[in-house]
Motif scaffolding. Structure first.
Motif, mmCIF file in Angstrom:
data_model
loop_
_atom_site.group_PDB
_atom_site.id
_atom_site.type_symbol
_atom_site.label_atom_id
_atom_site.label_comp_id
_atom_site.label_asym_id
_atom_site.label_seq_id
_atom_site.Cartn_x
_atom_site.Cartn_y
_atom_site.Cartn_z
ATOM 1 N N GLN A 12 0.840 -1.195 0.000
ATOM 2 C CA GLN A 12 0.000 0.000 0.000
ATOM 3 C C GLN A 12 0.874 1.242 0.000
ATOM 4 N N LEU A 13 0.703 2.071 -1.018
ATOM 5 C CA LEU A 13 1.457 3.329 -1.071
ATOM 6 C C LEU A 13 0.752 4.371 -0.208
ATOM 7 N N PRO A 14 1.518 5.330 0.332
ATOM 8 C CA PRO A 14 0.849 6.448 1.007
ATOM 9 C C PRO A 14 0.092 7.274 -0.042
ATOM 10 N N VAL A 15 -1.084 7.771 0.323
ATOM 11 C CA VAL A 15 -1.896 8.527 -0.618
ATOM 12 C C VAL A 15 -1.160 9.789 -1.094
ATOM 13 N N GLY A 16 -0.290 10.331 -0.218
ATOM 14 C CA GLY A 16 0.469 11.537 -0.555
ATOM 15 C C GLY A 16 1.362 11.342 -1.775
ATOM 16 N N VAL A 17 1.820 10.105 -1.976
ATOM 17 C CA VAL A 17 2.664 9.808 -3.138
ATOM 18 C C VAL A 17 1.864 10.000 -4.420
ATOM 19 N N ILE A 18 0.628 9.507 -4.398
ATOM 20 C CA ILE A 18 -0.213 9.607 -5.591
ATOM 21 C C ILE A 18 -0.599 11.069 -5.857
ATOM 22 N N THR A 19 -1.015 11.795 -4.804
ATOM 23 C CA THR A 19 -1.407 13.199 -5.020
ATOM 24 C C THR A 19 -0.213 14.016 -5.509
ATOM 25 N N ALA A 20 0.983 13.661 -5.029
ATOM 26 C CA ALA A 20 2.172 14.379 -5.481
ATOM 27 C C ALA A 20 2.431 14.115 -6.959
ATOM 28 N N MET A 21 2.119 12.880 -7.392
ATOM 29 C CA MET A 21 2.340 12.556 -8.806
ATOM 30 C C MET A 21 1.387 13.341 -9.712
ATOM 31 N N ILE A 22 0.209 13.654 -9.194
ATOM 32 C CA ILE A 22 -0.712 14.497 -9.971
ATOM 33 C C ILE A 22 -0.307 15.960 -9.821
ATOM 34 N N GLY A 23 0.014 16.328 -8.581
ATOM 35 C CA GLY A 23 0.191 17.742 -8.247
ATOM 36 C C GLY A 23 1.501 18.338 -8.715
ATOM 37 N N ALA A 24 2.585 17.580 -8.645
ATOM 38 C CA ALA A 24 3.890 18.141 -8.983
ATOM 39 C C ALA A 24 3.961 18.638 -10.429
ATOM 40 N N PRO A 25 3.493 17.826 -11.408
ATOM 41 C CA PRO A 25 3.520 18.353 -12.789
ATOM 42 C C PRO A 25 2.645 19.593 -12.941
ATOM 43 N N TYR A 26 1.524 19.612 -12.213
ATOM 44 C CA TYR A 26 0.631 20.772 -12.287
ATOM 45 C C TYR A 26 1.327 22.022 -11.733
ATOM 46 N N LEU A 27 2.045 21.836 -10.611
ATOM 47 C CA LEU A 27 2.792 22.955 -10.023
ATOM 48 C C LEU A 27 3.825 23.484 -11.013
ATOM 49 N N MET A 28 4.531 22.548 -11.683
ATOM 50 C CA MET A 28 5.542 22.972 -12.658
ATOM 51 C C MET A 28 4.890 23.752 -13.797
ATOM 52 N N TRP A 29 3.739 23.242 -14.239
ATOM 53 C CA TRP A 29 3.020 23.919 -15.331
ATOM 54 C C TRP A 29 2.639 25.338 -14.916
ATOM 55 N N LEU A 30 2.175 25.489 -13.653
ATOM 56 C CA LEU A 30 1.805 26.821 -13.155
ATOM 57 C C LEU A 30 3.006 27.752 -13.142
ATOM 58 N N LEU A 31 4.164 27.221 -12.685
ATOM 59 C CA LEU A 31 5.373 28.041 -12.609
ATOM 60 C C LEU A 31 5.825 28.467 -13.999
ATOM 61 N N ILE A 32 5.762 27.524 -14.950
ATOM 62 C CA ILE A 32 6.174 27.850 -16.316
ATOM 63 C C ILE A 32 5.240 28.901 -16.905
ATOM 64 N N ARG A 33 3.935 28.735 -16.664
ATOM 65 C CA ARG A 33 2.966 29.675 -17.190
ATOM 66 C C ARG A 33 3.148 31.056 -16.560
ATOM 67 N N ALA A 34 3.441 31.083 -15.238
ATOM 68 C CA ALA A 34 3.636 32.357 -14.545
ATOM 69 C C ALA A 34 4.820 33.094 -15.163
ATOM 70 N N ARG A 35 5.878 32.359 -15.507
ATOM 71 C CA ARG A 35 7.050 32.988 -16.097
ATOM 72 C C ARG A 35 6.726 33.510 -17.492
ATOM 73 N N ALA A 36 5.964 32.721 -18.251
ATOM 74 C CA ALA A 36 5.621 33.120 -19.612
ATOM 75 C C ALA A 36 4.754 34.367 -19.622
ATOM 76 N N GLU A 37 3.937 34.529 -18.575
ATOM 77 C CA GLU A 37 3.008 35.656 -18.555
ATOM 78 C C GLU A 37 3.639 36.943 -18.055
ATOM 79 N N ARG A 38 4.760 36.816 -17.342
ATOM 80 C CA ARG A 38 5.304 37.993 -16.676
ATOM 81 C C ARG A 38 5.603 39.179 -17.602
ATOM 82 N N PRO A 39 6.186 38.957 -18.802
ATOM 83 C CA PRO A 39 6.536 40.126 -19.612
ATOM 84 C C PRO A 39 5.351 41.032 -19.947
ATOM 85 N N SER A 40 4.136 40.490 -20.000
ATOM 86 C CA SER A 40 3.002 41.298 -20.470
ATOM 87 C C SER A 40 2.568 42.358 -19.497
#
Lengths: 300, 357
Positions: B329-357
């Protein structure tokens, strides 16, 4: 239904009576951010039911003054008075029912519709058990109508043109239904046609609904044209105030803005029109050489 | 109804909202939000039944529903003692994280400003682990209190450090990320320095697992959630003001400082008490409010839907955690991190892309 009967009443007749009591002013007002004082010991009376425009060079404290009048900035010293009462000691909601403020760069959340934005203006009149009264409905409908954006009601604010967006924000402050409306550079970022459209709209609000309007403007000629009462500021003090024809003179434009100019009557409205007089250089000719210009009063 | 001769424009009603008006009473209901909340409730119910069915021995949903309606069943004990409590922990913890994320993201005006990104969860975890390994916590009932204290202290600290003549979301988030990393290291330091059995106990708590959790963990979170209901009703109205810029919000009669403080404090308490119950179930508070906001398309993050989305995410993630590498049995936090971490990265990349405007 009360809504429809409400809408048919000529609002201007009803409003002008109550407007006459909105006396907004300041006594010994000193304003600043942290250690930096922007406005010093300023006294002010805004004529009720009229259009007042505040002008002055950059960093003269005109926007800061407007923010204090709208209770967005707490005075370091002195009082902002509405009908003789200290504005900063009245309940927030009450103040929001008396004074509307359009900030310099207002922002709406992504994807918000024009209707929802204008409806936000009703917030000071709403409670959790009164979220959409007949009065709210009438005022929002009227505000959309007044600003000519009824057809845009379902559009998203972020997809409007600059002029349309500004009208939506003004509609929001109209829906707020306050006797006094303060606007901080409402024409900035608009092209000339939309600037005139907004200024005409403000005059019409003043005329039709009897609102007291106070605006900070950059363009001295537009200020002189649209103001009943002009306030000229420099270095956090009021240099002159009164009828634009008395306030705007060659000498004052020189003293306050540091610009050599002559003031002539506007060919359309006969209000003062400022024409920069002795530019150091005229525009560059074809070969890139800068050519000294003739002083304006010697031309022709 | 009286009609005068002059035709005036008809009264307009807020689009997409149902209006109930009786005399002076009038209430608006965002239709899409109500629909989304109803749909998420249904999805959650299905997920909970599925979570109860799945396990070492697979049960049929019919048996589960039988037990739910009080009929005798041979699986009653398995369901009532083991699987239902575990699913219940998932529901309340996910709900609390989802609402907490919605509140703090509203205050920060930034999806990155989530309790598990800015260090609230890590602060709750660090203090709890610190006290667990040094044997200062004797009763499991003390854990929620310790967690809330840790979360509150961290939030206050981040706030003070990030404050510079006003609060800028970007600076707040960056300082929060820094502090949450520091707190993570501190937590590891506690674990290394501790007695092996204490460390093991703390480590199990820390990983964000629903294994072996039950009604003892549900109770404090449920009590806080129920107590928070009136505050959340207030919060959902306060959110409206915060969705506009500061000047406009104040001009419309919002008391911004008070509203921000209230929303943030509520969010910190909910995130901390959820961390106390299930450890750090990472990224739920980050993802759930954004999912809810995209579904409802309202101008502000819907609290109820954010909570429901959080509950669905945690319950479903726990099913995956149990099934993926069964019998491990894996800890549930491992699974949520697998969903959440890529989403966090996507948010950070998008935030950087938007900054110049």
């Amino acid at each position: 239904m009360t809504v429809r009967t409400d809408m048919t009443v000529r609002t201007d007749v009803v409003r002008t009576e109550s407007t006459s009591t909105a006396h907004l002013g300041a006594e010994g007002l000193t304003l600043g951010y942290a250690e930096h004082t922007v406005v010093t010991d300023l006294d002010l009376q805004l004529p009720p039911g009229r259009v007042t425009v505040i002008v002055g060079p950059n960093a003269c404290g005109k926007s800061t003054l407007l923010r204090a009048l709208g209770r967005l900035l707490k005075p370091a010293r002195g009082l902002v008075l509405l009908d003789g009462e200290d504005l900063h000691h009245r309940p927030t909601r009450w103040v929001a029912q008396q004074i509307g403020v359009l900030a310099q760069t207002p922002t709406a959340p992504e994807g918000m519709t024009v209707f929802d934005l204008v409806a936000r203006g009703r917030q000071p009149h709403q409670r959790w058990w009164r979220q959409w009264s007949a009065e709210d409905e009438a005022r929002v409908t009227e505000a959309l109508h007044q600003t000519g954006i009824t057809d845009l009601a379902d559009r998203h604010v972020d997809e409007l043109s600059g002029g349309q967006r500004q009208r939506a924000w003004i509609a929001m402050t109209i829906a707020q239904d306050t006797r006094t409306l303060l606007l901080d550079e409402p024409t900035t970022y608009l092209d000339i046609a939309h600037q005139i459209e907004v200024l005409d709209l403000l005059r019409r609000l003043n005329h039709d609904l009897g609102r007291t309007i106070v605006a900070v403007l950059h363009d001295l000629n537009q200020a002189a044209r649209y103001a009943d009462h002009l306030i000229m500021m420099r270095d956090g003090r009021i240099v002159a105030h009164g009828d634009p024809a008395d306030v705007v003179t060659d000498r004052r434009v020189h003293d306050v803005f540091g610009l050599e100019a002559i003031v002539v009557p506007d060919p359309v409205t006969a209000t003062p029109l400022i024409v920069p007089a002795v530019p150091r250089y005229a525009r560059a000719r074809g070969n890139g050489e800068l050519v000294p210009a003739e002083p304006a009063d010697r031309i022709g | 109804m009286t009609h005068t001769a002059v035709k005036a424009p008809d009264g307009l009603r807020p689009p997409g909202r149902a209006l109930v008006r009786r005399g002076t009473l009038s209430v608006l209901l965002h239709r899409r939000s109500a629909l989304v909340a109803a749909a998420l409730t249904l999805v959650l119910a299905v997920a909970v039944v599925a979570a109860i069915c799945v396990g070492e021995r697979t049960l049929s949903p019919v048996e589960v529903l039988k037990v739910a309606f009080g009929h005798p069943s041979p699986d009653r004990l398995t369901i009532e003692l083991l699987r239902l409590p575990r699913a219940a922990v998932g529901v309340v913890v996910g709900f609390a994280f989802g609402v907490a994320g919605a509140l703090i993201q509203t205050v920060g005006r930034n999806p990155l400003a989530s309790p598990d990104v800015i260090g609230v969860s890590q602060g709750a975890a660090a203090l709890t682990v610190g006290l667990l390994v040094f044997g200062a916590i004797s009763s499991p009932f003390a854990i929620p209190l310790v967690s809330v204290t840790g979360g509150m202290l961290t939030a206050a600290f981040v706030y003070v450090v990030a404050w510079r003549r006003g609060l800028h979301a970007q600076r707040f988030v960056l300082i929060g990320i820094g502090i949450s990393i520091a707190l993570g290291s501190l937590t590891h330091l506690f674990l290394i320095g501790a007695d092996i059995f204490q460390a093991l106990h703390a480590k199990v708590w820390l990983t964000g697992s629903l294994k072996g959790r039950g009604w003892d963990e549900v109770k404090p979170v449920l009590v806080v959630l129920l107590a928070a209901v009136p505050c959340l009703l207030w919060a959902s109205r306060a959110q409206r003001g915060l969705s506009l810029d500061d000047s406009t919000a104040v001009a419309l009669g919002n008391r911004l400082d008070r509203q921000r403080l209230g929303l943030a404090a509520l969010g910190v308490v909910l995130a901390s008490v959820a961390t106390g119950a299930a450890g750090s179930v990472n990224f739920v508070a980050l993802v759930a409010p954004q999912v809810a906001a995209r579904l409802t398309r309202d101008a502000h993050i819907p609290l109820l839907s954010a909570g429901l989305a959080g509950a669905v995410i945690v319950v479903v993630a726990d099913i995956v955690a149990r099934v993926a590498l069964a019998p491990i049995q894996l800890p549930v936090g491992v699974i949520t991190a697998m969903i959440g971490a890529p989403y966090l990265m996507w948010l950070l990349i998008r935030a950087r892309a938007e900054r110049p405007s």
